[in-house]
Every structure is written in structure tokens, then in C-alpha cells.
Design a protein around this motif. Structure first.
Motif, PDB file in Angstrom:
ATOM      1  N   ALA A   1       3.493  21.958   7.039  1.00 51.62           N
ATOM      2  CA  ALA A   1       4.065  23.031   6.216  1.00 51.62           C
ATOM      3  C   ALA A   1       5.397  22.596   5.608  1.00 51.62           C
ATOM      4  CB  ALA A   1       4.247  24.291   7.061  1.00 51.62           C
ATOM      5  N   GLN A   2       6.181  21.827   6.365  1.00 53.76           N
ATOM      6  CA  GLN A   2       7.450  21.331   5.825  1.00 53.76           C
ATOM      7  C   GLN A   2       7.219  20.387   4.647  1.00 53.76           C
ATOM      8  OE1 GLN A   2      10.388  19.862   8.712  1.00 53.76           O
ATOM      9  NE2 GLN A   2       9.279  20.963  10.329  1.00 53.76           N
ATOM     10  N   VAL A   3       6.219  19.513   4.779  1.00 59.59           N
ATOM     11  CA  VAL A   3       5.905  18.606   3.673  1.00 59.59           C
ATOM     12  C   VAL A   3       5.447  19.399   2.453  1.00 59.59           C
ATOM     13  CG1 VAL A   3       4.424  16.720   2.897  1.00 59.59           C
ATOM     14  CG2 VAL A   3       5.323  16.709   5.227  1.00 59.59           C
ATOM     15  N   ASN A   4       4.564  20.378   2.685  1.00 57.33           N
ATOM     16  CA  ASN A   4       4.066  21.181   1.566  1.00 57.33           C
ATOM     17  C   ASN A   4       5.189  21.946   0.872  1.00 57.33           C
ATOM     18  OD1 ASN A   4       1.183  20.839   1.173  1.00 57.33           O
ATOM     19  ND2 ASN A   4       0.909  21.680   3.225  1.00 57.33           N
ATOM     20  N   SER A   5       6.172  22.387   1.640  1.00 52.79           N
ATOM     21  CA  SER A   5       7.283  23.123   1.025  1.00 52.79           C
ATOM     22  C   SER A   5       8.100  22.229   0.097  1.00 52.79           C
ATOM     23  CB  SER A   5       8.189  23.717   2.109  1.00 52.79           C
ATOM     24  OG  SER A   5       8.901  22.699   2.800  1.00 52.79           O
ATOM     25  N   LYS A   6       8.034  20.918   0.325  1.00 51.36           N
ATOM     26  CA  LYS A   6       8.787  19.973  -0.498  1.00 51.36           C
ATOM     27  C   LYS A   6       8.024  19.535  -1.752  1.00 51.36           C
ATOM     28  CE  LYS A   6      11.381  17.780   3.338  1.00 51.36           C
ATOM     29  NZ  LYS A   6      12.750  17.744   2.770  1.00 51.36           N
ATOM     30  N   ILE A   7       6.704  19.340  -1.622  1.00 49.71           N
ATOM     31  CA  ILE A   7       5.999  18.668  -2.724  1.00 49.71           C
ATOM     32  C   ILE A   7       4.736  19.388  -3.201  1.00 49.71           C
ATOM     33  CG2 ILE A   7       6.874  16.358  -2.240  1.00 49.71           C
ATOM     34  CD1 ILE A   7       4.320  15.781  -0.681  1.00 49.71           C
TER      35      ILE A   7
ATOM     36  N   ILE B   1       6.478  11.481  -3.245  1.00 49.47           N
ATOM     37  CA  ILE B   1       5.634  11.938  -2.139  1.00 49.47           C
ATOM     38  C   ILE B   1       5.984  11.186  -0.861  1.00 49.47           C
ATOM     39  CG2 ILE B   1       3.248  12.153  -1.351  1.00 49.47           C
ATOM     40  CD1 ILE B   1       2.466  12.200  -4.354  1.00 49.47           C
ATOM     41  N   SER B   2       6.111   9.875  -0.964  1.00 42.75           N
ATOM     42  CA  SER B   2       6.420   9.055   0.203  1.00 42.75           C
ATOM     43  C   SER B   2       7.740   9.476   0.842  1.00 42.75           C
ATOM     44  CB  SER B   2       6.473   7.581  -0.209  1.00 42.75           C
ATOM     45  OG  SER B   2       6.798   6.757   0.880  1.00 42.75           O
ATOM     46  N   LYS B   3       8.730   9.757   0.032  1.00 43.72           N
ATOM     47  CA  LYS B   3      10.045  10.160   0.537  1.00 43.72           C
ATOM     48  C   LYS B   3       9.941  11.457   1.337  1.00 43.72           C
ATOM     49  CE  LYS B   3      14.766  11.160  -1.115  1.00 43.72           C
ATOM     50  NZ  LYS B   3      14.890  12.580  -0.728  1.00 43.72           N
ATOM     51  N   ALA B   4       9.202  12.428   0.816  1.00 44.58           N
ATOM     52  CA  ALA B   4       9.061  13.716   1.503  1.00 44.58           C
ATOM     53  C   ALA B   4       8.331  13.556   2.833  1.00 44.58           C
ATOM     54  CB  ALA B   4       8.320  14.703   0.605  1.00 44.58           C
ATOM     55  N   VAL B   5       7.272  12.748   2.844  1.00 47.16           N
ATOM     56  CA  VAL B   5       6.500  12.537   4.075  1.00 47.16           C
ATOM     57  C   VAL B   5       7.356  11.865   5.141  1.00 47.16           C
ATOM     58  CG1 VAL B   5       4.556  11.263   5.068  1.00 47.16           C
ATOM     59  CG2 VAL B   5       4.272  12.489   2.902  1.00 47.16           C
ATOM     60  N   LYS B   6       8.105  10.854   4.765  1.00 49.80           N
ATOM     61  CA  LYS B   6       8.935  10.137   5.741  1.00 49.80           C
ATOM     62  C   LYS B   6      10.060  11.020   6.273  1.00 49.80           C
ATOM     63  CE  LYS B   6       7.981   5.448   4.134  1.00 49.80           C
ATOM     64  NZ  LYS B   6       8.519   4.205   3.527  1.00 49.80           N
ATOM     65  N   GLU B   7      10.651  11.834   5.418  1.00 45.72           N
ATOM     66  CA  GLU B   7      11.731  12.715   5.866  1.00 45.72           C
ATOM     67  C   GLU B   7      11.262  13.653   6.973  1.00 45.72           C
ATOM     68  OE1 GLU B   7      14.429  13.106   1.763  1.00 45.72           O
ATOM     69  OE2 GLU B   7      13.000  14.674   2.313  1.00 45.72           O
TER      70      GLU B   7
ATOM     71  N   TRP C   1       1.903   5.002  10.671  1.00 46.03           N
ATOM     72  CA  TRP C   1       1.775   4.003   9.612  1.00 46.03           C
ATOM     73  C   TRP C   1       1.805   4.734   8.273  1.00 46.03           C
ATOM     74  CZ3 TRP C   1       2.074  -0.973   8.460  1.00 46.03           C
ATOM     75  CH2 TRP C   1       1.503  -1.433   7.274  1.00 46.03           C
ATOM     76  N   PHE C   2       2.790   4.380   7.443  1.00 48.54           N
ATOM     77  CA  PHE C   2       2.922   5.007   6.136  1.00 48.54           C
ATOM     78  C   PHE C   2       2.224   4.153   5.077  1.00 48.54           C
ATOM     79  CE2 PHE C   2       6.731   6.524   8.422  1.00 48.54           C
ATOM     80  CZ  PHE C   2       6.544   7.898   8.289  1.00 48.54           C
ATOM     81  N   GLN C   3       1.472   4.816   4.223  1.00 47.77           N
ATOM     82  CA  GLN C   3       0.827   4.110   3.120  1.00 47.77           C
ATOM     83  C   GLN C   3       1.884   3.494   2.211  1.00 47.77           C
ATOM     84  OE1 GLN C   3      -2.426   3.529   2.301  1.00 47.77           O
ATOM     85  NE2 GLN C   3      -1.809   2.462   0.440  1.00 47.77           N
ATOM     86  N   ASN C   4       1.669   2.246   1.830  1.00 56.24           N
ATOM     87  CA  ASN C   4       2.566   1.553   0.907  1.00 56.24           C
ATOM     88  C   ASN C   4       2.585   2.299  -0.427  1.00 56.24           C
ATOM     89  OD1 ASN C   4       3.840  -0.183  -0.885  1.00 56.24           O
ATOM     90  ND2 ASN C   4       2.817  -2.013  -0.120  1.00 56.24           N
ATOM     91  N   MET C   5       3.759   2.784  -0.834  1.00 51.23           N
ATOM     92  CA  MET C   5       3.814   3.621  -2.035  1.00 51.23           C
ATOM     93  C   MET C   5       3.521   2.827  -3.308  1.00 51.23           C
ATOM     94  SD  MET C   5       7.825   4.371  -2.788  1.00 51.23           S
ATOM     95  CE  MET C   5       8.918   3.077  -3.394  1.00 51.23           C
ATOM     96  N   SER C   6       3.540   1.505  -3.238  1.00 54.59           N
ATOM     97  CA  SER C   6       3.220   0.712  -4.430  1.00 54.59           C
ATOM     98  C   SER C   6       1.718   0.602  -4.658  1.00 54.59           C
ATOM     99  CB  SER C   6       3.827  -0.689  -4.324  1.00 54.59           C
ATOM    100  OG  SER C   6       3.196  -1.434  -3.299  1.00 54.59           O
TER     101      SER C   6
ATOM    102  N   THR D   1      -8.384  13.323  12.883  1.00 54.45           N
ATOM    103  CA  THR D   1      -8.308  11.890  13.185  1.00 54.45           C
ATOM    104  C   THR D   1      -6.912  11.323  12.943  1.00 54.45           C
ATOM    105  OG1 THR D   1      -9.081  11.357  10.953  1.00 54.45           O
ATOM    106  CG2 THR D   1     -10.752  11.517  12.683  1.00 54.45           C
ATOM    107  N   GLY D   2      -5.959  12.185  12.559  1.00 56.95           N
ATOM    108  CA  GLY D   2      -4.579  11.751  12.423  1.00 56.95           C
ATOM    109  C   GLY D   2      -4.193  11.226  11.058  1.00 56.95           C
ATOM    110  N   VAL D   3      -5.028  11.454  10.050  1.00 54.91           N
ATOM    111  CA  VAL D   3      -4.719  10.971   8.702  1.00 54.91           C
ATOM    112  C   VAL D   3      -4.083  12.100   7.896  1.00 54.91           C
ATOM    113  CG1 VAL D   3      -5.627   9.942   6.596  1.00 54.91           C
ATOM    114  CG2 VAL D   3      -6.644   9.364   8.809  1.00 54.91           C
ATOM    115  N   LEU D   4      -2.928  11.811   7.319  1.00 58.90           N
ATOM    116  CA  LEU D   4      -2.242  12.764   6.452  1.00 58.90           C
ATOM    117  C   LEU D   4      -2.698  12.512   5.021  1.00 58.90           C
ATOM    118  CD1 LEU D   4       0.022  14.987   6.750  1.00 58.90           C
ATOM    119  CD2 LEU D   4       1.601  13.238   5.879  1.00 58.90           C
ATOM    120  N   LEU D   5      -3.267  13.535   4.402  1.00 56.86           N
ATOM    121  CA  LEU D   5      -3.875  13.392   3.078  1.00 56.86           C
ATOM    122  C   LEU D   5      -3.198  14.295   2.060  1.00 56.86           C
ATOM    123  CD1 LEU D   5      -7.673  13.509   4.032  1.00 56.86           C
ATOM    124  CD2 LEU D   5      -6.331  11.469   3.497  1.00 56.86           C
ATOM    125  N   GLY D   6      -3.049  13.782   0.850  1.00 54.26           N
ATOM    126  CA  GLY D   6      -2.680  14.605  -0.288  1.00 54.26           C
ATOM    127  C   GLY D   6      -3.936  14.954  -1.058  1.00 54.26           C
ATOM    128  N   LEU D   7      -4.185  16.242  -1.272  1.00 56.50           N
ATOM    129  CA  LEU D   7      -5.391  16.716  -1.955  1.00 56.50           C
ATOM    130  C   LEU D   7      -4.988  17.284  -3.311  1.00 56.50           C
ATOM    131  CD1 LEU D   7      -7.074  18.522   1.086  1.00 56.50           C
ATOM    132  CD2 LEU D   7      -7.340  16.140   0.349  1.00 56.50           C
TER     133      LEU D   7
END
Length: 323
Positions: A272-278, A125-131, A142-147, A199-205
Motif C-alpha cells: 500500500a505504501q508503494v501504491n501511494s507513491k506511484i 518506480i525503482s526508487k519508490a520500491v527501494k524506499e 533482489w531488485f530488478q535492474n532498472m536499466s 511466491t514473493g514477486v513484486l509486480l507492477g500491473l
């Protein structure tokens, strides 16, 4: 007065239970009795969710969250605040070209129960969001720490209702949570969609395919932790992961005109680009963390915290505990 004679297996009229007892060995009867005594009574962990199926209510909630950006616009581009009424400038700084958190001590520390997503799944997930987002927000995201990808479940103390506890009281809370996790089955989940809030937060639901439903886990934690705040921070059916937080305006190609940019459409295109990936990505959740956050938003900002990792104890074939 004559003593009452106990019923005999030779009695002509017998109830079904008496009939069964007459033909079962005493050792087997004792075993069945012990099973009944150990079994929790029906309704020990009643669902707290009114209405239809949890998955339907979850889908309805996610639909409202997906519309938030359309209804309120990209408010975070004008500054904005976090859920704890802190401005973004109070939480983040830029040093040597990198975004860094400005950590502040939490007094008292927040105590949170969260489900943990293993980096095996979080890294995808982190890889797709950063790409998708990094080319436009190099120093403004600010990207959430994937660990430490996690799903917030239940707080025993939070910023709206701090509940101070001694070390012994905290250990008692951990023991109570462990008794809950011992009966929780691993969750198989599927990423329903990624959304960006106003508010600018990217969420996975996420939706739940099998295992103990988060709504049921929250209900069990509520019963196990009676001192916890009555007002919790999230909808009982919600299962979400914070993926990133946008802190400023996008960096556009030279031919792009920032003033004429339709920000809402621009952000929808990125999402939409992120959703198309994951979208549809599947994962398994096998543990809960009891976390003492010594810094404000420590789980989100890589702050100081103490973690107790509790594995789910439900074994295959014991039932999935869904409500």
C-alpha cells in the motif's frame, strides 16, 4: 462471335463505381488501386482474446492476482520456487552483505520478445520500491535492474518447450518480428497497481491508454512466428513488470515480535505504501527487444544475453492498432 464492347462513360446506365471512374483522372485511379493492393486484408491480425473489452479482462486478471497473497499466504517465507521450478537458494547467494545471482547456462537459450521500459520511467518506480522495502529486507531481496525493466510478450523458445534454431533461423525470426514492430504504435500506459504474489514477486500491473494493445501485439507475433511454442507463459492481456523478489523474512524493529507478526497484513501495508507513491504513474513504451537469454532468467538476473532493439515504426496519424 462478336467481341464484347467495354463499358463506356457515355452509357446511360452506370454503377456508382463506374460513374466515379469516369470522372477521376487515370493517375488518381492508379494511385487508389495501389493503395488497395498494399492494404492488409481485414482480419490479418485477428484478436485472440474472447469476451469483452481487453481493459476489462485485464482489470479482472489483476484483481485475481491482488488476491493471491490473501488466498495462499506468504508461501515464499518457507522457501518456494520460481516459475521454472528452481528454488530461491539455487538462484541467489549472499556475498559481502549483498544479494548476488547464481547464474546458470540455459541450454538451449531462451528466445523472448519483450517490451522495454526506458530508465527515464523505470528509475521512478525503482526508487519508490527501494524506499519502502529496503529497510526491512536489506539482505533478503533482489531488485530488478532498472536499466532492463521489461514486459514479457512472446517466446519463440522457452524452458517448457525448447525450440532449437540455427543462426539463420534466429535471424529470420528477428526479421519477422521487425515487420511486426514496423506497424506497432508506441504505448502510453498507466500503472494500475503494484501487487505482491504468494511466491514473493513484486509486480507492477499496467493498463493501456493508447497505442497498440499488448494483446494485439501478441496476436501479430503469433502469426509472424509460426514455429513458436503453442503454449505461451502469460495471459494474452497481461502487461506486467517484475520489480523485486523477496527472498526471506523481514528485519523487524527490536520491539517487533516475529512470531506474532501477521505477515499477510505486514506485506499488504508495504505494498500500500508503494501504491501511494506511484499508482497512476504514466509511461511510454517505444521499443521491443528480441532477446536470446544465454543464462537462465537472464533478463531477471542480469545474466548473459544478446539483445536486438526494435523501434516501433507506427507514426502519429496512422492509427493505433488497438483491438
Amino acid at each position: 462471335m462478336a467481341a464484347t464492347k467495354p463499358p463506356s462513360c457515355s452509357t446511360r446506365l452506370r454503377s456508382p463505381a463506374t460513374t466515379a471512374a469516369c470522372f477521376l483522372p487515370a493517375s488518381l485511379l492508379l494511385f487508389l488501386l495501389l493503395l488497395l493492393l498494399r492494404r492488409p486484408p481485414m482480419g490479418s491480425f485477428p484478436p485472440t482474446i474472447p469476451g469483452g473489452p481487453v481493459s476489462s479482462r485485464r482489470a479482472e486478471l489483476y484483481g485475481r492476482m491482488a488476491r493471491d497473497l490473501d488466498e495462499r499466504g506468504a508461501a515464499f517465507l518457507d522457501g518456494g520456487e520460481t516459475s521454472q521450478s528452481l528454488t530461491l537458494s539455487e538462484l541467489f547467494d549472499t556475498r559481502d552483505g549483498a544479494v548476488v545471482p547464481m547464474l546458470k547456462a540455459a541450454n538451449p537459450p531462451v528466445r523472448a520478445n519483450v517490451l522495454y521500459l526506458d530508465p527515464e520511467f523505470a528509475s521512478v518506480i525503482s526508487k519508490a520500491v527501494k524506499e519502502v522495502f529496503l529497510p526491512y529486507f536489506n539482505q533478503a531481496i533482489w531488485f530488478q535492474n532498472m536499466s532492463i525493466y521489461h514486459f514479457s510478450m512472446f517466446h519463440t523458445s522457452h524452458h517448457l518447450e525448447p525450440i532449437v534454431a540455427t543462426e539463420d533461423e534466429i535471424e529470420a525470426e528477428v526479421d519477422a518480428v521487425k515487420r511486426v514492430t514496423d506497424d506497432v504504435c508506441p504505448l502510453k500506459i498507466i500503472l494500475d497497481q503494484v501487487v505482491l504474489t504468494s511466491t514473493g514477486v513484486l509486480l507492477g500491473l499496467w493498463q493501456v491508454e493508447s497505442g497498440t494493445d499488448p494483446a494485439d501485439i501478441r496476436s501479430r507475433l503469433r502469426e509472424a512466428l509460426p514455429r513458436a511454442p503453442q503454449k505461451q507463459l502469460y495471459d494474452p492481456v497481461m502487461l506486467h513488470t517484475s520489480l523485486a523478489r523477496i527472498l526471506g523474512h523481514p528485519k523487524l524493529p527490536q520491539e517487533g515480535n516475529a512470531q506474532s507478526l501477521d505477515h499477510v497484513k505486514f506485506f499488504h501495508d508495504l505494498v500500500a505504501q508503494v501504491n501511494s507513491k506511484i499508482r497512476g504513474f504514466q509511461a511510454t513504451v517505444k521499443e521491443l527487444w528480441f532477446v536470446e537469454e544465454y543464462d537462465v532468467l537472464a533478463l531477471a538476473l542480469n545474466g548473459k544475453m544478446k539483445v536486438r532493439r526494435l523501434q516501433f515504426g507506427c507514426k502519429e496519424g496512422q492509427g493505433n492498432g488497438k483491438i
